[in-house]
Design a protein around this motif. Sequence first.
Motif, PDB file in Angstrom:
ATOM      1  N   THR A   1     -20.331 -31.746  45.814  1.00 30.20           N
ATOM      2  CA  THR A   1     -19.292 -31.264  44.908  1.00 30.20           C
ATOM      3  C   THR A   1     -19.105 -29.759  45.121  1.00 30.20           C
ATOM      4  O   THR A   1     -19.979 -29.081  45.650  1.00 30.20           O
ATOM      5  CB  THR A   1     -19.674 -31.511  43.434  1.00 30.20           C
ATOM      6  OG1 THR A   1     -20.897 -30.805  43.143  1.00 30.20           O
ATOM      7  CG2 THR A   1     -19.881 -32.993  43.162  1.00 30.20           C
TER       8      THR A   1
ATOM      9  N   LYS B   1      -7.771 -33.195  43.582  1.00 34.03           N
ATOM     10  CA  LYS B   1      -8.762 -33.878  44.419  1.00 34.03           C
ATOM     11  C   LYS B   1      -8.301 -33.928  45.870  1.00 34.03           C
ATOM     12  O   LYS B   1      -9.054 -33.614  46.798  1.00 34.03           O
ATOM     13  CB  LYS B   1      -9.000 -35.291  43.880  1.00 34.03           C
ATOM     14  CG  LYS B   1     -10.066 -36.067  44.612  1.00 34.03           C
ATOM     15  CD  LYS B   1     -10.292 -37.412  43.924  1.00 34.03           C
ATOM     16  CE  LYS B   1     -11.347 -38.231  44.640  1.00 34.03           C
ATOM     17  NZ  LYS B   1     -11.558 -39.550  43.961  1.00 34.03           N
TER      18      LYS B   1
ATOM     19  N   SER C   1      -9.932 -31.713  49.029  1.00 38.05           N
ATOM     20  CA  SER C   1     -10.461 -32.561  50.098  1.00 38.05           C
ATOM     21  C   SER C   1      -9.829 -32.165  51.432  1.00 38.05           C
ATOM     22  O   SER C   1     -10.506 -32.091  52.466  1.00 38.05           O
ATOM     23  CB  SER C   1     -10.189 -34.037  49.792  1.00 38.05           C
ATOM     24  OG  SER C   1     -10.649 -34.862  50.839  1.00 38.05           O
TER      25      SER C   1
ATOM     26  N   GLU D   1     -14.425 -35.257  41.904  1.00 36.85           N
ATOM     27  CA  GLU D   1     -14.428 -36.043  43.131  1.00 36.85           C
ATOM     28  C   GLU D   1     -15.700 -36.851  43.261  1.00 36.85           C
ATOM     29  O   GLU D   1     -15.713 -37.938  43.827  1.00 36.85           O
ATOM     30  CB  GLU D   1     -14.276 -35.116  44.343  1.00 36.85           C
ATOM     31  CG  GLU D   1     -14.056 -35.848  45.652  1.00 36.85           C
ATOM     32  CD  GLU D   1     -13.680 -34.911  46.786  1.00 36.85           C
ATOM     33  OE1 GLU D   1     -13.843 -35.298  47.953  1.00 36.85           O
ATOM     34  OE2 GLU D   1     -13.216 -33.787  46.501  1.00 36.85           O
TER      35      GLU D   1
END
Length: 531
Positions: free
Chosen positions: A49, A413, A417, A42
């Motif tokens: 991260t 991802k 998220s 990402e």
Amino acid sequence: MLMKNMLKATVFATTMTLAAGTFYTQAFAETVYNRGTAAESESVDPHKTSTVYEANVLRDLFQGLVMQDEKANVIPGAAESWTVSDDGTVYTFKLRKDGLWSDGSPVTADDFVYAFHRLEDPATGAEYASMLYPVKGAEDFNTKKGKPEDMGVKAIDANTLEVSLKAPTPYFLEMLTHQATYPVSKASIEKLGADWIKPGNLVSNGAYTLAEWVPNDHMKLVKNPKFWDAATVKFDVVNYIPTEDRSSAMKRFEAGELDSYDDLPTEQLADLKTKFGDQIHVGPYLGTYYYAIKTDKAPWDNVELRNAISMAIDRDFLAEKVWQNSMLPGYSMVPPGIEGYTPAMAKYADMPQIDREDAAKKILEKLGYTPEKPLKMEIRYNTSENHKNTAVAIQEQLKPLGVDVTLLNTDTKTHYSFLEQKGNYDLARAAWIADYKDPETFLGISRKASGNNYSDYNSPAYEAAMDKAAAAGGKPEERMKELADAERILVDDVGQIPLLYYSYHDIVSSKLHGFVDNVMDVHPSRFVSKD
């Protein structure tokens, strides 16, 4: 195709196809490692991260005060040596005088002070801010109760960094191998703002620098000539190649497009072992595969309901049939294998599965859920045949008990998220791999302040137990007992639903050397070479 008329070696090049329509042309003299990864990173900002996939990349780009070698042992990094005070609370690091950023400027103690402050700055929004909470003043600054200058991190001179802790912290040195504690270039960030992490802009201090990043295709790292130990770095180029489809990754490996890959489609494990032999690497790995459960949302705020769902899941079936015995049934957040620690198992761990299902059914009926009036439940998971098969198996196991499960899949991802932003969900696939060989790394993620507390678990009793364990830092046996007491609270509350204990399952070309199996599954490209 073999060329009959050879040109001079200085202009000869080889071309390798890595993906449809994508070609990399490397000079004949260059050595290249095509490193397959199961998910896209990402970010390459160490303070923003959280996944293993990003950790692997950042381990190549940056170097913390200490690092891990090919066996995952702690070795000197940006610091060539350190001393610890008699009471175990003050660490003094001596930085290398030949340590340089990739732009040629020296790496100094001030760089680490800046990085530690940035990690704790609430404006950064770092998921791993809580990692530095053992440092004096760090938690206060991160929770807006203190100032950065009150943190226990001080540059004595350009090459001397002093870090003061609230209490002895046995895992502190190993914790410093984590990307959240890596230094970042203040000058670069202040000059470029958010663009500091772009290829060509990123100033790093590790064995490699970032040359290219084509999302969902590849990330190209090139050898950093300014790295203090550049002479021992074997690869000129490391290409990180994300391939979420595990079966496709196996085909790419067989075609020679990948030199290694960090996962396997476990339903094919037997066939893969037959086909690839000892290129298949499977072994114990300090990690827990679990489902986060939204503990602050009805009906999941009912601990009885959470317990019924957890109890009904047949972990033996998941381990043996879905994961082909490449995982072990899991009943605690902390996996076995940490010296001096006995995990706190769920109280039903030794019950026969049929008895657990009967007990779960009674709880569900008591709460008003039956096959005729089912409980609606959604399971979110990130793209992977393995995660899909796990979710489908659990869907089938819960259906006869009156639980109507729907499945929602997104790419890795997007999945993480969503969880990091505290999205609205029921259950979600997650995993925790040890950041260091200590129970705290598995238990700390369920603390209220942790950015990795996807379940939003909030227990004053658990917080108090974890604080008590931290205060016993100078007494190892007492500390381990206090941590086990804390885990007992978490497991009984079903703050998370542990399902399996990990094994690593990598595929590694026989041409690679220095890719050493270890319980952390850490393999810095710096130590790997190829025939």
